[in-house]
Design a protein around this motif. Sequence first.
Motif, PDB file in Angstrom:
ATOM      1  N   UNK A  69     -12.353   0.410   3.328  1.00 19.92           N
ATOM      2  CA  UNK A  69     -12.853  -0.109   2.063  1.00 19.92           C
ATOM      3  C   UNK A  69     -13.618  -1.415   2.260  1.00 19.92           C
ATOM      4  N   UNK A  70     -13.823  -1.788   3.516  1.00 22.48           N
ATOM      5  CA  UNK A  70     -14.714  -2.902   3.789  1.00 22.48           C
ATOM      6  C   UNK A  70     -14.147  -4.276   3.528  1.00 22.48           C
ATOM      7  N   UNK A  71     -12.826  -4.401   3.538  1.00 26.99           N
ATOM      8  CA  UNK A  71     -12.271  -5.738   3.355  1.00 26.99           C
ATOM      9  C   UNK A  71     -11.433  -6.143   4.560  1.00 26.99           C
ATOM     10  N   UNK A  72     -11.666  -5.457   5.678  1.00 29.04           N
ATOM     11  CA  UNK A  72     -10.854  -5.735   6.860  1.00 29.04           C
ATOM     12  C   UNK A  72     -11.201  -7.080   7.484  1.00 29.04           C
ATOM     13  N   UNK A  73     -12.444  -7.517   7.294  1.00 27.98           N
ATOM     14  CA  UNK A  73     -12.856  -8.754   7.934  1.00 27.98           C
ATOM     15  C   UNK A  73     -11.991  -9.920   7.453  1.00 27.98           C
ATOM     16  N   UNK A  88       0.830  -1.209   0.000  1.00 29.80           N
ATOM     17  CA  UNK A  88       0.000   0.000   0.000  1.00 29.80           C
ATOM     18  C   UNK A  88       0.863   1.257   0.000  1.00 29.80           C
ATOM     19  N   UNK A  89       2.028   1.172   0.647  1.00 31.30           N
ATOM     20  CA  UNK A  89       2.862   2.364   0.762  1.00 31.30           C
ATOM     21  C   UNK A  89       4.121   2.300  -0.092  1.00 31.30           C
ATOM     22  N   UNK A  90       4.199   1.308  -0.980  1.00 33.61           N
ATOM     23  CA  UNK A  90       5.397   1.169  -1.813  1.00 33.61           C
ATOM     24  C   UNK A  90       5.701   2.471  -2.557  1.00 33.61           C
ATOM     25  N   UNK A  91       6.937   2.943  -2.391  1.00 37.70           N
ATOM     26  CA  UNK A  91       7.348   4.182  -3.052  1.00 37.70           C
ATOM     27  C   UNK A  91       6.989   5.435  -2.273  1.00 37.70           C
ATOM     28  N   UNK A 108      -6.318   5.863  -1.428  1.00 34.85           N
ATOM     29  CA  UNK A 108      -5.651   6.335  -0.233  1.00 34.85           C
ATOM     30  C   UNK A 108      -4.827   7.589  -0.496  1.00 34.85           C
ATOM     31  N   UNK A 109      -4.217   7.658  -1.671  1.00 34.53           N
ATOM     32  CA  UNK A 109      -3.417   8.836  -1.975  1.00 34.53           C
ATOM     33  C   UNK A 109      -4.264   9.913  -2.634  1.00 34.53           C
ATOM     34  N   UNK A 110      -5.567   9.827  -2.359  1.00 37.39           N
ATOM     35  CA  UNK A 110      -6.498  10.851  -2.803  1.00 37.39           C
ATOM     36  C   UNK A 110      -6.348  11.145  -4.281  1.00 37.39           C
ATOM     37  N   UNK A 111      -6.196  10.086  -5.049  1.00 42.28           N
ATOM     38  CA  UNK A 111      -6.053  10.266  -6.485  1.00 42.28           C
ATOM     39  C   UNK A 111      -7.296  10.943  -7.041  1.00 42.28           C
ATOM     40  N   UNK A 171      -2.041   2.432   9.391  1.00 47.90           N
ATOM     41  CA  UNK A 171      -2.648   3.082   8.230  1.00 47.90           C
ATOM     42  C   UNK A 171      -3.226   2.034   7.294  1.00 47.90           C
ATOM     43  N   UNK A 172      -2.516   0.921   7.154  1.00 45.34           N
ATOM     44  CA  UNK A 172      -2.998  -0.132   6.261  1.00 45.34           C
ATOM     45  C   UNK A 172      -4.281  -0.755   6.809  1.00 45.34           C
ATOM     46  N   UNK A 173      -4.303  -1.012   8.121  1.00 45.88           N
ATOM     47  CA  UNK A 173      -5.502  -1.598   8.722  1.00 45.88           C
ATOM     48  C   UNK A 173      -6.687  -0.652   8.590  1.00 45.88           C
TER      49      UNK A 173
END
Lengths: 258, 326
Positions: free
Chosen positions: A133-137, A99-102, A163-166, A125-127
């Motif tokens: 986005x509803x895939x934490x389960x 998620x944070x690569x780069x 996440x990066x507000x694209x 931040x990833x959690x």
Amino acid sequence: MEVLRLQNLQKSFGSVRALKSASFTLNEGEVVALLGDNGAGKSTLIKAISGVFPVDRGDIYVRGQKVSIRSTRDAMDLGIETIHQDTSLAPDLSIARNLFLGREPVNLKWLGVFAPLDLAKLRDAASALLKRVGISKKLDADALVSTLSGGERQSIAISRAMQFAAKVIILDEPTNNLGVEETHGVLRFVKEVRAAGHSVLLITHNIHHVFQVADRIIVMRRGEIVAEQTVADTDLLTVESIITGADMSALLKETRAK
Amino acid sequence: MPDVKRRSSLIRSPQFSSLVILMVLLAVFAIADANFLSPLNISNMMAFLPELGIIALGMTLLLTAGEFDLSVGAVFGLAPVIVMLLVQSGQVDIGVALLAGLLLCVAIGAINGLIVTKIGISSFLVTLSMLLVVRGAALYITQGFPLKSWDQPGFFVTLLAGSFNIGTFRFYTSLWWFIALSLLAIYVLHYAKLGNWISAIGSNRNAAVARGVPADAVKIWLFILTSVLAGLAGMISAFRISAASPVAGTGYELEVIAMVVVGGTALTGGRGTILGTIVGALMLRSIRNGIVLIGVPGLAYNIFVGVIILAMLILHALLQKNAARS
């Protein structure tokens, strides 16, 4: 409100004019589908917008500002995130690290590339993102991407863009090689992305998917945009005939009249 | 629940099965010959361990990024030869000569890296050719004869090949180099931003590039690092035995790669473990010493090394498969 505007983009590779002339506008909170047969110039157009290579001619405007995109980094900094089918994630890295690569959160920033990762922040931040986005389960932020299904990977890649507000998220064949259920999951996700205010440019071969999620359809053929219609004003057969070029004249007339 | 989960992920980790195999090996050798655990033999293993181990650290990072370097053994031979020739010419100080030797390694690594990334030839072919060039250069400039090394005590000799006693054990300073470089490598690969990039490049280069990771630059620097570490290891070795031989390090490239892979780093890139490499280095070192101690005839030596490495790789793969299934 207009987010992205392309004006007369042109690109040739040697004597092949991959992109003869392309102009269109993408508005805020809109899903636009880019359709066309193989070799129609879709991927050339996408690569030009996402900074893989520069165009020969033409202008790109982001929120009304003329911009120059020379690298993928430039595109990302302008809020244009591109998600390719197979090239978006590193399978041997965890979800959080992908998620944070780069754009890794680090402590002691002055150490440059040797700066230690802020692992707590990375995981939190990833959690938080996975929850949002509803895939934490189902997914653990520390799980390796190689353990995920194709649909989950697409969702992760799309979440990363959100996440990066694209401002603009370009999805290149997001449903290729996915099962029926997973495809629906991804399409549902695209709607959520739109609801969150992002604009989506969706490239796909599957016209059925387009009618499920897109607001507008743009059809390319031989390096040119040959039709642009709102989904409400057209139907599957019409679009199909435009893509293949059958009975073009009548349809073009109709498009131009609009 | 989380405890069970953590435990299974530990067992599944490639370092863990390597560690198990190392323990078994050490036990077998210790039972077979009591001298295996003698201070003399342990001191002896610790003297050799860092020389290949230091190269293996660089190789681990390089392999994790998806490339490898077959020229390390040749660089191990050439670097000290250059240093000794410069010193013997009487023109330069030993410190300057060492620096020049390391700069040569930087150049060799940079050439490897530039050809691999900018021209796009596989690192196997590029570094294989480089092996021949570098080894040939070492042979030609020495006319095939070993050079007498610098044997006068001094700061640099102590720095690279000094020795000290702890009880009945005799250790070389190279062990400190190995420990310090290992800690640094663990930090870089597993905790620094750069490590995230290295793993990502080896795992899916296009994904990394698409996120703005400078993949080519990272690879070039890793080639340079590996080359420099190989040169440093060569100098340490030459100072320890007080001779710089143009054929020193022959075959080291494969032994180093074996250490790294046996330790659990994926040959295909993306997954690297420094701890595993340390275990792998210990493993190959104990095999080499162990089979001599238990009396394997000299000429049959490599047969045993090869068979044992193969056996370890198979065992490793089976353990991994089992862990993944459960």
